[in-house]
Design an enzyme around this catalytic site. Structure first.
Site, PDB file in Angstrom:
ATOM      1  N   GLY A 199       0.792  -1.230   0.000  1.00 61.02           N
ATOM      2  CA  GLY A 199       0.000   0.000   0.000  1.00 61.02           C
ATOM      3  C   GLY A 199       0.818   1.271   0.000  1.00 61.02           C
ATOM      4  CB  CYS A 204     -25.710 -10.385 -17.241  1.00 60.42           C
ATOM      5  SG  CYS A 204     -25.149 -10.248 -18.955  1.00 60.42           S
ATOM      6  CB  CYS A 210     -24.242 -14.420 -19.536  1.00 62.76           C
ATOM      7  SG  CYS A 210     -23.694 -13.540 -18.070  1.00 62.76           S
ATOM      8  CB  CYS A 233     -21.145  -9.150 -18.043  1.00 65.07           C
ATOM      9  SG  CYS A 233     -21.942 -10.524 -17.226  1.00 65.07           S
ATOM     10  CB  CYS A 281     -20.570 -11.573 -20.669  1.00 65.76           C
ATOM     11  SG  CYS A 281     -22.341 -11.453 -20.947  1.00 65.76           S
TER      12      CYS A 281
HETATM   13 ZN   LIG Z   1     -23.210 -11.412 -18.825  1.00 65.87          ZN
END
Ligand SMILES: [Zn+2]
Ligand SMILES: Nc1ncnc2c1ncn2[C@@H]1O[C@H](COP(=O)(O)OP(=O)(O)OP(=O)(O)O)[C@@H](O)[C@H]1O
Ligand SMILES: [Mg+2]
Lengths: 258, 293
Positions: free
Chosen positions: B32, B241, B244, B266, B272
């Protein structure tokens, strides 16, 4: 007041090159005590205050502070992390110009809450409630909590700066001309407020002012500075009513003439 | 770009790569922490991820398989150009499949598919300093990091709640890494913050213009800042989505026509496509199948 000082100052000097900022200042500050530092412009008041509050490193001398655990620590032998932590928890610093002590672009609530968040408070509701309480204590209407200090008057800004400093219940507050830029009537109200808070909270404070009326109203003890030296030091009423040094006499009488 | 062929493997000279690798090693050693490095001119403008490109150029080898995404897609101009760049200057294999890649360079998203040990995710970072907008002075922000003074981060979140009733920040949402440094995962959507936490993959961040590199080593704690009564939450999407049928993934809105028609799909295009190849179908593609279920 206990029988142990809160702050022990010995032999503090600050030179700017060959010019004297302040020289050979020693005193103790006791818990609950308000000390005023007075003197004409350029006499070294701000220099001394900054040396005491670690904002400026003195050329020589030592400043010891009694921590909450009861042990004295030399402020200039502390690590920076610890010193900064002390400054934002156990100390407050009220600047003459509130712009120097506030975050102008975040709300009043966040200004007050910042120190709480800095020490790990993570409950929004509680932080806001505390901020709201503090706004009320410094006589700022709580419906202004989400406003930025840019929208506040000079007096309100100064009161907000005070709330922001006091929210962590510091034991020691430094103030540099806290009423400096304000109208006379606004000054009076602020002084009353500061006096009330100092009494209620049992704060110790070191207040720099060139205004003897401020010293009279707020302080228990005062130090008179001239050319970087403390030339007179005593209880406020004694110094103002019965000044011993000719310079102090002049200062007091010139005020009386105004 | 033809004259690039005369450059060293992966464009940068070996000395520059060594310098950048040293910065990367230091970054990994201090999770970090922003390590300054001498950022080089790259044959592309700053907004194009020159920091990420320099990191990738310094770690890539001939055996690596590279994937490049912008938002979640492999086929945007930015992603295509960077991929083509490395094909040209390093002659490496490239892929769009998350699981086949050894190095994934990204501008915004973290792939939906869980990353595995041995993979490296390289972020292109525009603004690495999370304290910057609160404290413009570089000397002061460095000190704040060094002394772990992060109260200001919560001041920002406080303001957000005070004015919006909730933490409205959705991108570049600040995190604390390994319980120590506060880091800006910019400009990743906060949806992806939880994926950084205890990730098996090594995560490297490169900011070209700001000349900073930072890192999250594998299996490192990454915690999003929040308040007890306003806990960190990721975006939730109301429908799956449209292509999909995936749920719990980050969706982009796609406008279908000028009559207000739209769908959510997506943002991770590879994810996807892979799901569709495996027979998953969303409302848009298989209305009859959806109805039958
Ligand atoms: Zn998708
Ligand atoms: N940064 C600096 N560099 C050089 N000289 C300085 C500096 N700051 C203050 N001085 C000098 O130190 C002396 C004390 O200044 P200081 O600001 O402490 O006075 P003051 O009592 O606070 O005055 P005022 O009432 O005007 O605020 C003055 O001679 C001043 O010119
Ligand atoms: Mg002064």
């Amino acid at each position: 007041m206990t029988d142990t000082p809160l702050l022990k100052v010995s032999g503090v000097s600050k030179f700017y090159g060959s010019r004297i900022g302040c020289k050979g200042v020693s005193f103790d500050l006791w818990p609950g005590e308000v000390l005023a530092i007075v003197g004409e412009s350029g006499s070294g008041k701000t220099t001394l205050l900054n040396c005491l509050s670690t904002r400026l490193i003195p050329t020589t001398g030592s400043v010891e502070y009694r921590m909450r655990d009861g042990n004295f620590r030399d402020l200039y032998h502390m690590g920076e992390a610890e010193r900064r932590f002390l400054m934002r928890t156990d100390w407050g610093f009220v600047h003459q110009n509130p712009v120097d002590g506030l975050r102008m672009t975040v709300s009043a609530g966040a200004n007050v809450g910042e120190r709480l968040m800095a020490i790990g408070d993570r409950h929004y509701g509680k932080i806001r409630e505390t901020a709201s309480d503090w706004l009320a204590r410094v006589e700022i209407s709580t419906d202004r909590i989400d406003d930025q200090p840019r929208a506040f008057s000079g007096g309100m800004r100064q009161r907000l700066q005070i709330a922001r400093n006091l929210v962590t219940h510091p034991r020691l507050v430094f103030m540099d001309e806290p009423t400096g830029g304000l109208d006379v009537s606004v000054q009076a109200r602020l002084l009353d407020l500061v006096r009330g808070l100092v009494n209620d909270l049992g704060l110790s404070a070191i207040v720099v002012t060139h205004d003897l009326a401020v010293a009279r109203l707020l302080s228990h003890r005062m130090m008179v500075m001239k050319d970087g030296h403390v030339i007179e030091h005593g209880l406020t009423d004694r110094v103002l009513d019965d000044p011993r040094e000719p310079y102090t006499q002049l200062l007091v009488s010139s005020i009386l003439q105004v | 770009m033809t004259d690039l062929a005369t450059y060293n493997f992966a464009y940068l000279d070996e000395q520059t790569k060594r310098m950048i690798r040293r910065a990367i090693l230091k970054a990994i050693a201090i999770p970090g922490y922003q390590v300054p490095f001498a950022s080089r001119e790259m044959p592309m403008p700053y907004g194009w991820g020159t920091g990420g490109v320099q990191v990738t150029a310094s770690i890539i080898g001939p055996e690596d398989v590279l994937k490049v995404i912008d938002q979640g897609a492999d086929d945007t101009t930015n992603a295509v150009s960077i991929r083509a760049f490395f094909q040209k200057v390093a002659n490496v294999a490239v892929t769009t499949h998350t699981k086949d890649a050894t190095i994934i360079q990204t501008r915004h998203r973290i792939p939906e598919q869980k990353l595995a040990e041995g993979q490296i995710l390289v972020y292109q970072v525009p603004i690495p300093e999370p304290l910057r907008f609160l404290e413009p002075r570089e000397t002061e922000t460095r000190k704040m990091h060094a002394l772990e003074e992060y109260g200001l981060m919560h001041v920002k979140l406080y303001e957000d709640i005070a004015h919006n009733g909730r933490i409205s920040k959705t991108y570049a949402y600040p995190v604390k890494v390994a319980g120590r440094y506060v880091m800006d995962p910019s400009p990743t959507p906060k949806f992806d913050n939880p994926k950084m936490h205890l990730s098996e993959a090594l995560q490297l961040f490169g900011a070209g213009r700001e000349k900073r590199i930072y890192a999250v080593p594998p299996y490192t704690e990454v915690v999003s800042l929040d308040f007890e009564d306003y806990p960190f939450e990721i975006q939730k999407f109301e429908q799956p989505c449209a292509l999909c049928g995936a749920e719990g993934v980050y969706l982009d809105e796609v406008v279908l026509d000028d009559k207000g028609g739209r769908m959510f799909v997506c943002s991770d295009t590879d994810h996807c496509e892979e799901r569709r190849e495996h027979g998953h179908a969303g409302a848009m593609l298989a209305p009859s199948k959806e109805a039958a279920e």
